[in-house]
Design a protein around this motif. Sequence first.
Motif, PDB file in Angstrom:
ATOM      1  N   GLY A 251       0.807  -1.217   0.000  1.00  0.00           N
ATOM      2  CA  GLY A 251       0.000   0.000   0.000  1.00  0.00           C
ATOM      3  C   GLY A 251       0.836   1.260   0.000  1.00  0.00           C
ATOM      4  N   LEU A 252       1.918   1.273   0.774  1.00  0.00           N
ATOM      5  CA  LEU A 252       2.774   2.456   0.821  1.00  0.00           C
ATOM      6  C   LEU A 252       3.543   2.649  -0.483  1.00  0.00           C
ATOM      7  CD1 LEU A 252       4.216   2.354   4.446  1.00  0.00           C
ATOM      8  CD2 LEU A 252       2.555   3.964   3.514  1.00  0.00           C
ATOM      9  N   ILE A 253       4.049   1.571  -1.068  1.00  0.00           N
ATOM     10  CA  ILE A 253       4.747   1.688  -2.351  1.00  0.00           C
ATOM     11  C   ILE A 253       3.779   2.137  -3.431  1.00  0.00           C
ATOM     12  CG2 ILE A 253       5.917   0.348  -4.159  1.00  0.00           C
ATOM     13  CD1 ILE A 253       7.174  -1.310  -1.886  1.00  0.00           C
ATOM     14  N   PHE A 254       2.594   1.597  -3.436  1.00  0.00           N
ATOM     15  CA  PHE A 254       1.536   2.002  -4.366  1.00  0.00           C
ATOM     16  C   PHE A 254       1.258   3.501  -4.263  1.00  0.00           C
ATOM     17  CE2 PHE A 254      -3.327   2.212  -4.322  1.00  0.00           C
ATOM     18  CZ  PHE A 254      -3.436   2.532  -5.666  1.00  0.00           C
ATOM     19  N   ALA A 255       1.232   4.029  -3.060  1.00  0.00           N
ATOM     20  CA  ALA A 255       0.882   5.435  -2.861  1.00  0.00           C
ATOM     21  C   ALA A 255       2.065   6.375  -3.010  1.00  0.00           C
ATOM     22  CB  ALA A 255       0.247   5.614  -1.481  1.00  0.00           C
ATOM     23  N   TYR A 256       3.226   5.991  -2.485  1.00  0.00           N
ATOM     24  CA  TYR A 256       4.333   6.943  -2.353  1.00  0.00           C
ATOM     25  C   TYR A 256       5.588   6.594  -3.143  1.00  0.00           C
ATOM     26  CZ  TYR A 256       1.440   8.544   1.515  1.00  0.00           C
ATOM     27  OH  TYR A 256       0.406   9.002   2.274  1.00  0.00           O
ATOM     28  N   GLY A 257       5.645   5.413  -3.757  1.00  0.00           N
ATOM     29  CA  GLY A 257       6.769   5.108  -4.610  1.00  0.00           C
ATOM     30  C   GLY A 257       7.930   4.411  -3.926  1.00  0.00           C
ATOM     31  N   PRO A 258       9.099   4.397  -4.598  1.00  0.00           N
ATOM     32  CA  PRO A 258      10.233   3.572  -4.144  1.00  0.00           C
ATOM     33  C   PRO A 258      10.846   3.998  -2.812  1.00  0.00           C
ATOM     34  CG  PRO A 258      10.879   5.004  -5.974  1.00  0.00           C
ATOM     35  CD  PRO A 258       9.394   5.108  -5.850  1.00  0.00           C
ATOM     36  N   ASP A 259      10.564   5.221  -2.329  1.00  0.00           N
ATOM     37  CA  ASP A 259      11.068   5.605  -1.011  1.00  0.00           C
ATOM     38  C   ASP A 259      10.635   4.618   0.067  1.00  0.00           C
ATOM     39  OD1 ASP A 259      12.130   7.778  -2.241  1.00  0.00           O
ATOM     40  OD2 ASP A 259      10.744   9.252  -1.395  1.00  0.00           O
ATOM     41  N   MET A 260       9.476   4.006  -0.131  1.00  0.00           N
ATOM     42  CA  MET A 260       8.922   3.097   0.867  1.00  0.00           C
ATOM     43  C   MET A 260       9.585   1.723   0.853  1.00  0.00           C
ATOM     44  SD  MET A 260       6.751   5.002   2.394  1.00  0.00           S
ATOM     45  CE  MET A 260       7.827   6.398   2.037  1.00  0.00           C
ATOM     46  N   LEU A 261      10.479   1.480  -0.119  1.00  0.00           N
ATOM     47  CA  LEU A 261      11.205   0.210  -0.126  1.00  0.00           C
ATOM     48  C   LEU A 261      12.116   0.072   1.094  1.00  0.00           C
ATOM     49  CD1 LEU A 261      12.124  -0.078  -3.904  1.00  0.00           C
ATOM     50  CD2 LEU A 261      10.591  -1.591  -2.629  1.00  0.00           C
TER      51      LEU A 261
ATOM     52  N   LEU B  73      -8.073   3.682  -5.259  1.00  0.00           N
ATOM     53  CA  LEU B  73      -7.670   3.602  -3.865  1.00  0.00           C
ATOM     54  C   LEU B  73      -6.826   4.804  -3.449  1.00  0.00           C
ATOM     55  CD1 LEU B  73      -6.748  -0.198  -3.635  1.00  0.00           C
ATOM     56  CD2 LEU B  73      -8.899   0.907  -3.024  1.00  0.00           C
ATOM     57  N   LEU B  74      -6.210   5.477  -4.436  1.00  0.00           N
ATOM     58  CA  LEU B  74      -5.469   6.705  -4.140  1.00  0.00           C
ATOM     59  C   LEU B  74      -6.409   7.820  -3.701  1.00  0.00           C
ATOM     60  CD1 LEU B  74      -3.096   6.682  -7.241  1.00  0.00           C
ATOM     61  CD2 LEU B  74      -2.467   6.107  -4.893  1.00  0.00           C
ATOM     62  N   MET B  75      -7.670   7.694  -4.075  1.00  0.00           N
ATOM     63  CA  MET B  75      -8.655   8.717  -3.745  1.00  0.00           C
ATOM     64  C   MET B  75      -9.342   8.431  -2.403  1.00  0.00           C
ATOM     65  SD  MET B  75     -11.890   9.919  -6.095  1.00  0.00           S
ATOM     66  CE  MET B  75     -12.382   8.228  -6.360  1.00  0.00           C
ATOM     67  N   THR B  76      -9.620   7.166  -2.136  1.00  0.00           N
ATOM     68  CA  THR B  76     -10.308   6.833  -0.890  1.00  0.00           C
ATOM     69  C   THR B  76      -9.342   6.732   0.287  1.00  0.00           C
ATOM     70  OG1 THR B  76     -10.088   4.448  -1.267  1.00  0.00           O
ATOM     71  CG2 THR B  76     -12.038   5.543  -2.182  1.00  0.00           C
ATOM     72  N   GLY B  77      -8.047   6.581  -0.009  1.00  0.00           N
ATOM     73  CA  GLY B  77      -7.065   6.420   1.060  1.00  0.00           C
ATOM     74  C   GLY B  77      -6.903   4.998   1.540  1.00  0.00           C
ATOM     75  N   GLN B  78      -7.669   4.043   0.983  1.00  0.00           N
ATOM     76  CA  GLN B  78      -7.565   2.637   1.400  1.00  0.00           C
ATOM     77  C   GLN B  78      -6.477   1.923   0.598  1.00  0.00           C
ATOM     78  OE1 GLN B  78     -11.881   1.589   0.979  1.00  0.00           O
ATOM     79  NE2 GLN B  78     -11.663   0.960   3.108  1.00  0.00           N
TER      80      GLN B  78
END
Length: 580
Positions: free
Chosen positions: A65-75, A369-374
Amino acid sequence: MTSGYAIVAVLVVALGTILVGTYGLRVSRTTSDFYVASRTVSPWWNASAIGGEYLSAASFVGIAGLIFAYGPDMLWFPVGYTAGYLVLLTMVAAPLRRSGAYTLPDFAEARFRSRGVRAVASILALAIGWLYLLPQLEGAGLTLNTVTGAPDWVGALIVTMVVTANVMSGGMRSITFVQAFQYWLKLTAITVPIVFLIVAWQVHGSESLTKPEYPVFRQDTEVTFQRLTTIHADRFISIRGTGEIDGARVQNTVVVLTEGYHRIGQGSEFTFPKDAAVPHLSTMEHNTNEMWSLPMSSGQDFPLYGAYSLIIATFLGTMGLPHVIVRFYTNPNGTAARRTTLIVLGLLSVFYLMPPMYGALGRLYTPELLMTGQTDAVVLVLPTRMIEGIGGQLLGALVAGGAFAAFLSTSSGLVVSLAGVLSQDVLRLGGVRGFRISTVLAGIVPLAMTFISTGMPVADMVGLAFAVAASSLCPLLMLGIWSSRITKAGAIAGMLAGGVPALTAGLVTMFTDTGDAWYEILLSRPAAWTVPLGFTVMYVVSLSRRRPHAPVQPVRERGGDTTMHPSDPEFPRQRSGPHH
């Protein structure tokens, strides 16, 4: 994604967990069985159990979920979770096993011969454990809500009941069987679907994951908003449905969302048209897929600070997690503890290859899901979104079952460690009866917390637990094992100086909305300043206090392998042994 198959999968996992756990009831008889499985767990068996316990909600759904939302920083999350075990292996695994304790507070008392140090360690262990349990229950609620539409609290209640029953029945020996089984179930549940999803992506034309456009709806998509949500539209978009927009009630009407921010009421249902750019949650950076794939593009203030703080928390926090540490007390000796850790590194590395793939594919197939936050639901929703018919439903059911196994196994380990602390240090109830009473209390507290949490991503909540552990119990272990200069006063001061600010920052982040305040990053990623604070205060206070007697011998210098606990009747009151 309501699916009968998914419901069956969740029920089968819950029932299987109970049945495997009942086997532990047949072989658990003594206090040592309940606390540390009589220290007879082999490295491979223990490593599988640790993998099942450690791969929590954050690992199964949160990282994707975090990679989906925020990208490779979450790796850095999966890298840190795995590397934390490497630090644990090299610095504390074998010495900690030689301490002969049941719980981390036991170690604190054995090292410093102080009830005060033990009390502070107990309070922090409880706080960390409950902070870690909360996202497991919230993840279970999200999973059950996604597959059945049931309220979030139902999933949390089911996990609490199943875990409590299992732990009460057989303690550590019981959940060792459960968690070893659940690691391999989770690995299967996350690996098999991603193979089919990658094949489906290839069949669909291998659409680029890094296009210079915003994520768009692939078809007309009906979206239900579970809570009051503020979104930002980058372009005009016409939607139809029923609900509340910017305080105005609409009923099955076409509404034009102008460019800018809009407030969508809880329970609103709107259909967004195909090929329209997806509005994004107000607190989330809205990047094109090309920008999303680049480092430092998450939209956070001070992204470099956030990355380093996350690295510090995950690298050092692992050794301070009560449910992780207690596992090493179940090994027969220090050599087995080291071998266990090496196997764990391999098991974790294999698992963590999978979640980033789910996160990347989510940009194409579940952008709403980027819109609902889920965003944590991306792992659960992708199979049915990418593969039509019964095949997608079966893969979705497998993922849902694996996710529920993740919540159950991690929660089991946490409840065991918390019950040990509660029974020995809070309720002061010895034996199996005291352990079982403490188990109920260990599960009820985080269940109550789920009703007031703000619903932040589960990986972020777990990250905060790591930060508290790294700031308090990590200094206690590292300096307690490797330095003879640390005193009782220094140990207490250091744990409080690091742990209290980190815990306070975590609670403020979880239960209040800090918005875009400049200090938000300091609260959500506190390890970069609380960990040095804890180490520094512990060492400086120790040096500044005059010691009336010789320093306590570090654990690393003690010989032998203690196999009894001070509460055991056979425990020798006057111990002596070789020193080297």
